[in-house]
Scaffold this motif. Structure first.
Motif, short mmCIF file in Angstrom:
data_model
loop_
_atom_site.label_atom_id
_atom_site.label_comp_id
_atom_site.label_asym_id
_atom_site.label_seq_id
_atom_site.Cartn_x
_atom_site.Cartn_y
_atom_site.Cartn_z
N ASP A 136 69.69 18.03 25.88
CA ASP A 136 70.99 18.28 25.27
C ASP A 136 71.83 19.18 26.18
OD1 ASP A 136 73.08 18.65 23.41
OD2 ASP A 136 72.09 20.41 22.59
N LYS A 137 71.25 20.27 26.63
CA LYS A 137 71.97 21.25 27.44
C LYS A 137 72.37 20.67 28.80
CE LYS A 137 69.78 25.18 25.17
NZ LYS A 137 69.56 24.39 23.96
N ALA A 148 74.73 12.06 22.56
CA ALA A 148 74.84 12.96 21.42
C ALA A 148 74.13 12.40 20.19
CB ALA A 148 76.32 13.22 21.10
N MET A 189 80.30 18.60 20.83
CA MET A 189 80.13 17.19 21.18
C MET A 189 81.41 16.39 20.93
SD MET A 189 77.17 17.02 22.42
CE MET A 189 75.45 17.45 22.38
N ASP A 234 70.44 12.61 20.53
CA ASP A 234 70.00 13.99 20.34
C ASP A 234 69.63 14.23 18.88
OD1 ASP A 234 69.52 16.72 20.75
OD2 ASP A 234 71.59 17.21 20.26
N TRP A 235 70.45 13.70 17.97
CA TRP A 235 70.14 13.82 16.54
C TRP A 235 69.02 12.87 16.15
CZ3 TRP A 235 70.43 9.95 12.83
CH2 TRP A 235 70.16 10.36 11.52
N THR A 263 64.57 10.89 24.28
CA THR A 263 64.97 12.11 24.96
C THR A 263 65.01 11.89 26.47
OG1 THR A 263 63.99 13.46 23.20
CG2 THR A 263 64.44 14.56 25.28
N ARG A 305 67.96 9.96 27.40
CA ARG A 305 69.16 10.80 27.40
C ARG A 305 69.31 11.52 28.74
NH1 ARG A 305 68.06 13.42 23.10
NH2 ARG A 305 68.14 15.63 23.48
N GLU A 350 74.14 29.06 26.26
CA GLU A 350 72.92 28.25 26.27
C GLU A 350 71.83 28.92 27.11
OE1 GLU A 350 72.61 26.12 24.15
OE2 GLU A 350 74.63 25.50 23.68
N THR A 403 77.33 22.85 17.81
CA THR A 403 76.95 21.64 18.56
C THR A 403 77.84 20.46 18.17
OG1 THR A 403 74.67 22.40 18.74
CG2 THR A 403 75.06 20.05 19.06
N ASP A 434 63.61 18.21 24.27
CA ASP A 434 64.80 17.84 23.48
C ASP A 434 65.97 18.80 23.70
OD1 ASP A 434 66.18 16.24 21.39
OD2 ASP A 434 66.04 18.10 20.28
N PRO A 435 65.79 20.12 23.54
CA PRO A 435 66.93 21.01 23.77
C PRO A 435 67.37 21.06 25.23
CG PRO A 435 64.94 22.28 23.31
CD PRO A 435 64.61 20.85 23.06
#
Length: 195
Positions: free
Chosen positions: A85-86, A57, A149, A60-61, A14, A17, A116, A145, A81-82
């Motif tokens: 992503d945002k 992306a 993506m 993220d998963w 994370t 990312r 979001e 999502t 984590d969220p």
């Protein structure tokens, strides 16, 4: 390994990312960011940008999957984590709006980013009431999502033959974005209408 550790594999992914965001921006604005306008806008740059976004992306998963599989969940990970992503999605959308300053692109970006912010605020407020599970991630949110993506990835390629496909994917994501927000607001409405 046990749950609760901050520096575990999912959280490192994370954090990685988030670290990709400045790399993404450097690639997006190099060389135009340095004022070197004579260098052509190469396909290589767009492929690199798309690859960076796809890696973000996928992680993220993957970090969520690893957190559950390895039993390495943590409060820090659930928070970060969220957010990661945002941040990446917002950065990519802002770049795309600057590349294609049209009402259709700006509208999609505003809807997605606004949703979001709204849902994040709603979840935080519901958590204070002890009812966060009422606004847990929905199936529509997951589809949203995925389309988001894929659409952003196609746009980042900046390949003219795919532009119509990219807009179709993006506006499917916009519809799912509004639908998922409606689902969350409907679930929260009994709490929102209280005096």
């Amino acid at each position: 390994m046990t749950t609760g550790r901050i520096l575990n594999i999912p959280n490192i992914l994370t954090l990685a990312r988030i670290a990709l965001i400045p790399v993404f921006l450097i690639v997006a604005y190099w060389p135009p960011a340095l004022g070197i306008t004579e260098v052509p806008d190469s396909m290589t740059r767009h492929i690199i940008l798309t690859a960076i976004f796809i890696v973000a992306a996928v992680t993220d998963w993957f970090d969520g999957y690893l957190a559950r599989t390895l039993n390495q969940t943590s409060a820090f990970g659930r928070f970060l984590d969220p957010v990661a992503d945002k941040l990446m999605v917002a950065a990519a959308l802002i770049v795309l709006v600057q590349w294609q300053p049209s009402i259709s692109m700006a509208f999609a970006a505003i809807v997605i980013i606004s949703r979001e912010i709204t849902v994040s605020a709603l979840r935080e407020w519901m958590a204070e009431l002890g009812a966060r599970t009422n606004v847990a991630v929905s199936t529509v949110g997951k589809y949203k999502t995925a389309f988001q993506m894929i659409a952003i990835s196609v746009f980042l390629l900046n390949w003219q033959p795919l532009e119509l496909l990219a807009y179709a994917l993006l506006y499917t994501a916009v519809i799912l974005t509004l639908w998922s927000m409606f689902i969350y607001l409907k679930a929260a409405w009994p709490y929102l209408k209280q005096p």
